[in-house]
Design an enzyme around this catalytic site. Structure first.
Site, PDB file in Angstrom:
ATOM      1  N   ARG A  46     -14.255  -8.238   0.336  1.00 29.53           N
ATOM      2  CA  ARG A  46     -13.159  -9.208   0.281  1.00 29.53           C
ATOM      3  C   ARG A  46     -12.774  -9.524   1.720  1.00 29.53           C
ATOM      4  O   ARG A  46     -13.260  -8.900   2.652  1.00 29.53           O
ATOM      5  CB  ARG A  46     -11.980  -8.737  -0.592  1.00 29.53           C
ATOM      6  CG  ARG A  46     -11.720  -7.305  -0.721  1.00 29.53           C
ATOM      7  CD  ARG A  46     -11.328  -6.627   0.571  1.00 29.53           C
ATOM      8  NE  ARG A  46     -10.252  -7.368   1.224  1.00 29.53           N
ATOM      9  CZ  ARG A  46      -9.973  -7.345   2.512  1.00 29.53           C
ATOM     10  NH1 ARG A  46     -10.703  -6.639   3.359  1.00 29.53           N
ATOM     11  NH2 ARG A  46      -8.989  -8.036   3.016  1.00 29.53           N
ATOM     12  N   GLY A  47     -11.877 -10.522   1.857  1.00 25.84           N
ATOM     13  CA  GLY A  47     -11.575 -11.024   3.193  1.00 25.84           C
ATOM     14  C   GLY A  47     -12.406 -12.274   3.415  1.00 25.84           C
ATOM     15  O   GLY A  47     -13.622 -12.277   3.151  1.00 25.84           O
ATOM     16  N   ALA A  48     -11.747 -13.337   3.870  1.00 26.51           N
ATOM     17  CA  ALA A  48     -12.398 -14.649   3.893  1.00 26.51           C
ATOM     18  C   ALA A  48     -13.738 -14.680   4.644  1.00 26.51           C
ATOM     19  O   ALA A  48     -14.763 -15.089   4.081  1.00 26.51           O
ATOM     20  CB  ALA A  48     -11.419 -15.681   4.455  1.00 26.51           C
ATOM     21  N   ARG A  80     -15.003 -16.812  -6.096  1.00 25.51           N
ATOM     22  CA  ARG A  80     -13.558 -16.796  -5.767  1.00 25.51           C
ATOM     23  C   ARG A  80     -13.195 -18.185  -5.227  1.00 25.51           C
ATOM     24  O   ARG A  80     -13.996 -18.792  -4.518  1.00 25.51           O
ATOM     25  CB  ARG A  80     -13.213 -15.713  -4.729  1.00 25.51           C
ATOM     26  CG  ARG A  80     -13.289 -14.298  -5.303  1.00 25.51           C
ATOM     27  CD  ARG A  80     -12.692 -13.271  -4.344  1.00 25.51           C
ATOM     28  NE  ARG A  80     -11.242 -13.234  -4.405  1.00 25.51           N
ATOM     29  CZ  ARG A  80     -10.499 -12.498  -3.576  1.00 25.51           C
ATOM     30  NH1 ARG A  80     -11.065 -11.762  -2.630  1.00 25.51           N
ATOM     31  NH2 ARG A  80      -9.176 -12.500  -3.675  1.00 25.51           N
ATOM     32  N   GLN A 179      -4.455  -3.768   0.062  1.00 25.65           N
ATOM     33  CA  GLN A 179      -5.420  -3.855   1.171  1.00 25.65           C
ATOM     34  C   GLN A 179      -4.833  -3.286   2.461  1.00 25.65           C
ATOM     35  O   GLN A 179      -5.555  -2.751   3.306  1.00 25.65           O
ATOM     36  CB  GLN A 179      -5.845  -5.313   1.403  1.00 25.65           C
ATOM     37  CG  GLN A 179      -6.700  -5.920   0.314  1.00 25.65           C
ATOM     38  CD  GLN A 179      -5.895  -6.649  -0.726  1.00 25.65           C
ATOM     39  OE1 GLN A 179      -4.740  -6.324  -0.994  1.00 25.65           O
ATOM     40  NE2 GLN A 179      -6.486  -7.656  -1.337  1.00 25.65           N
ATOM     41  N   ASP A 220      -7.004 -17.580   4.727  1.00 24.02           N
ATOM     42  CA  ASP A 220      -8.146 -17.844   3.841  1.00 24.02           C
ATOM     43  C   ASP A 220      -8.548 -19.307   3.850  1.00 24.02           C
ATOM     44  O   ASP A 220      -9.691 -19.662   3.542  1.00 24.02           O
ATOM     45  CB  ASP A 220      -7.830 -17.378   2.427  1.00 24.02           C
ATOM     46  CG  ASP A 220      -7.776 -15.863   2.380  1.00 24.02           C
ATOM     47  OD1 ASP A 220      -6.738 -15.291   2.760  1.00 24.02           O
ATOM     48  OD2 ASP A 220      -8.810 -15.251   2.047  1.00 24.02           O
ATOM     49  N   ASN A 230      -2.892 -17.542   2.749  1.00 22.42           N
ATOM     50  CA  ASN A 230      -3.261 -16.149   3.046  1.00 22.42           C
ATOM     51  C   ASN A 230      -2.710 -15.276   1.916  1.00 22.42           C
ATOM     52  O   ASN A 230      -2.086 -15.770   0.973  1.00 22.42           O
ATOM     53  CB  ASN A 230      -2.710 -15.724   4.412  1.00 22.42           C
ATOM     54  CG  ASN A 230      -3.294 -14.385   4.864  1.00 22.42           C
ATOM     55  OD1 ASN A 230      -4.522 -14.215   4.879  1.00 22.42           O
ATOM     56  ND2 ASN A 230      -2.455 -13.433   5.216  1.00 22.42           N
ATOM     57  N   LYS A 231      -2.943 -13.993   2.030  1.00 22.04           N
ATOM     58  CA  LYS A 231      -2.546 -13.045   0.984  1.00 22.04           C
ATOM     59  C   LYS A 231      -1.102 -13.248   0.527  1.00 22.04           C
ATOM     60  O   LYS A 231      -0.218 -13.483   1.353  1.00 22.04           O
ATOM     61  CB  LYS A 231      -2.755 -11.625   1.539  1.00 22.04           C
ATOM     62  CG  LYS A 231      -2.426 -10.484   0.606  1.00 22.04           C
ATOM     63  CD  LYS A 231      -3.083 -10.610  -0.750  1.00 22.04           C
ATOM     64  CE  LYS A 231      -4.590 -10.753  -0.666  1.00 22.04           C
ATOM     65  NZ  LYS A 231      -5.171 -11.256  -1.950  1.00 22.04           N
TER      66      LYS A 231
HETATM   67  O1  MRU Z   1      -7.869 -10.988  -1.633  1.00 18.88           O
HETATM   68  P1  MRU Z   1      -8.479 -10.669  -0.288  1.00 18.88           P
HETATM   69  O2  MRU Z   1      -8.420  -9.231   0.051  1.00 18.88           O
HETATM   70  O3  MRU Z   1      -9.848 -11.271  -0.129  1.00 18.88           O
HETATM   71  O4  MRU Z   1      -7.518 -11.423   0.725  1.00 18.88           O
HETATM   72  C1  MRU Z   1      -7.799 -11.342   2.108  1.00 18.88           C
HETATM   73  C2  MRU Z   1      -6.767 -11.983   2.946  1.00 18.88           C
HETATM   74  O5  MRU Z   1      -5.827 -12.571   2.469  1.00 18.88           O
HETATM   75  C3  MRU Z   1      -6.972 -11.926   4.420  1.00 18.88           C
HETATM   76  O6  MRU Z   1      -5.739 -11.898   5.098  1.00 18.88           O
HETATM   77  C4  MRU Z   1      -7.751 -13.179   4.854  1.00 18.88           C
HETATM   78  O7  MRU Z   1      -8.935 -13.278   4.145  1.00 18.88           O
HETATM   79  C5  MRU Z   1      -8.048 -13.162   6.281  1.00 18.88           C
HETATM   80  S1  MRU Z   1      -9.256 -11.910   6.622  1.00 18.88           S
HETATM   81  C6  MRU Z   1      -9.819 -12.017   8.136  1.00 18.88           C
END
Ligand code: MRU
Length: 321
Positions: A46-48, A80, A179, A220, A230-231
């Site tokens: 996970r993470g963009a 996703r 996370q 994201d 973002n999250k």
């Molecule tokens: O749901 P996730 O864990 O994929 O969400 C990730 C985030 O929101 C991060 O802050 C975002 O992807 C930036 S990561 C460099």
């Protein structure tokens, strides 16, 4: 570099299973593009930027096994919806003149290497905004696990720490998937960066007590007007930061920008299963049949963001990219 979310190994993609971190360091062996789809959907990765890199390797696995390029790309793209890096990486592979495995694999490796280089550049630019001895609030995980390495918002923290700035981090737990508590704490400990994990609800009182000098988050997807998805919970932090007069920064590579969208209103926001809220580590904590609304992301309006740190430069309001 000590932490890597995935490693290409001949004809398979080895992936650190982020669902079981930090208590287990377990590596999955992904042998097909369908395995990669599943890993992204279930958040083993996970993470963009990291899901963009994973999708690129998923395309390499599809090419290796003679799958149809468009069908494989469509399945990966459906894994996703919010992080644009996923679609960016798939489109980049699809637009290549050949669907020959070695060439696709080389492009996937290039996407991974470029992401790592971009994160180091983001770290350099962002660290210039960080003062000596600052206390920094961050949310979710934006570190090596969320990228090809070093991280975006975490990359800024990492570089400022390496520069000897004596920073201290407050890391939001980041309910419901935690996370921050599971992954960012894991990375901060590995990197030896001083920190405290906090419950998400503790941010306001920390700000009021004068214990924070800035907030840094990743993104994201960033729209043309600077609105940044973002999250979930990031928007609240931006509102709180503005109220308390604390700078709020977003750090992201160019692969996170979607300039086809005029504003953040157009960013698709993923809703995830109710069990992410009603259960913790598989244990039910809510009454049976509790109705749940569980958006995974929110959009922070650009006018609440004091700077957007990228690999090329630091942008400030009003945003024009
Ligand atoms: O749901 P996730 O864990 O994929 O969400 C990730 C985030 O929101 C991060 O802050 C975002 O992807 C930036 S990561 C460099």
């Amino acid at each position: 570099m000590t932490i890597r979310p995935m490693i290409w190994d001949g004809r398979i993609l080895r992936m650190l299973d982020q669902r079981v971190l930090p208590t287990q360091e377990s590596w999955l062996e992904l042998k097909s593009s369908a395995d990669v789809v599943d890993a992204i959907k279930t958040m083993a990765v996970r993470g963009a930027p990291a899901i963009g890199v994973a999708a690129a390797y998923g395309m390499a696995l599809a090419a290796l096994h003679g799958e149809d390029k468009d069908k494989a790309g469509a399945k990966l793209a459906a894994s996703r919806p919010t992080a644009v890096n996923l679609f960016w990486a798939i489109d980049r592979i699809k637009s290549m003149p050949t669907w020959e495995f070695e060439t696709v694999l080389a492009e996937a490796k290039a996407i991974e290497a470029e992401d790592l280089a971009m994160n180091h550049a983001i770290g350099r630019h962002g660290a210039e905004l960080i003062g000596h001895g600052w206390s920094i609030l961050t949310v979710c995980n934006t570190g090596s696990l969320a990228t090809a390495g070093h991280g975006t918002a975490f990359g800024v923290i990492h570089t400022a720490h390496d520069d000897g700035k004596q920073i201290h981090v407050y890391s939001c737990e980041t309910r419901p998937r935690q996370q921050g508590l599971r992954l960012t704490a894991y990375e901060l400990l590995k990197e030896g960066i001083p920190f405290h994990s906090i419950a998400d609800g503790a941010a306001a009182s920390l700000m009021r007590a004068g214990k924070l000098d800035c907030v840094i988050a990743g993104a994201d997807r960033i729209a043309a007007n600077g609105d940044a998805a973002n999250k979930i919970g990031t928007y609240s932090l931006a509102v709180l930061a503005r109220h308390h007069g604390i700078p709020f920064f977003i750090a992201a590579p160019s692969s996170t920008f979607d300039l086809s969208l005029a504003s953040g209103d157009e960013i698709p926001i993923e809703e995830r299963s109710s069990s992410e809220l009603t259960h913790i580590e598989g244990v039910q904590v809510a009454p049976d049949r509790t109705p749940v609304y569980n958006p995974a992301f929110d959009v922070t309006p650009g006018d609440l963001i004091d700077a957007i740190i990228t690999e090329t430069k630091v942008f400030s309001r009003p945003y024009a990219f």
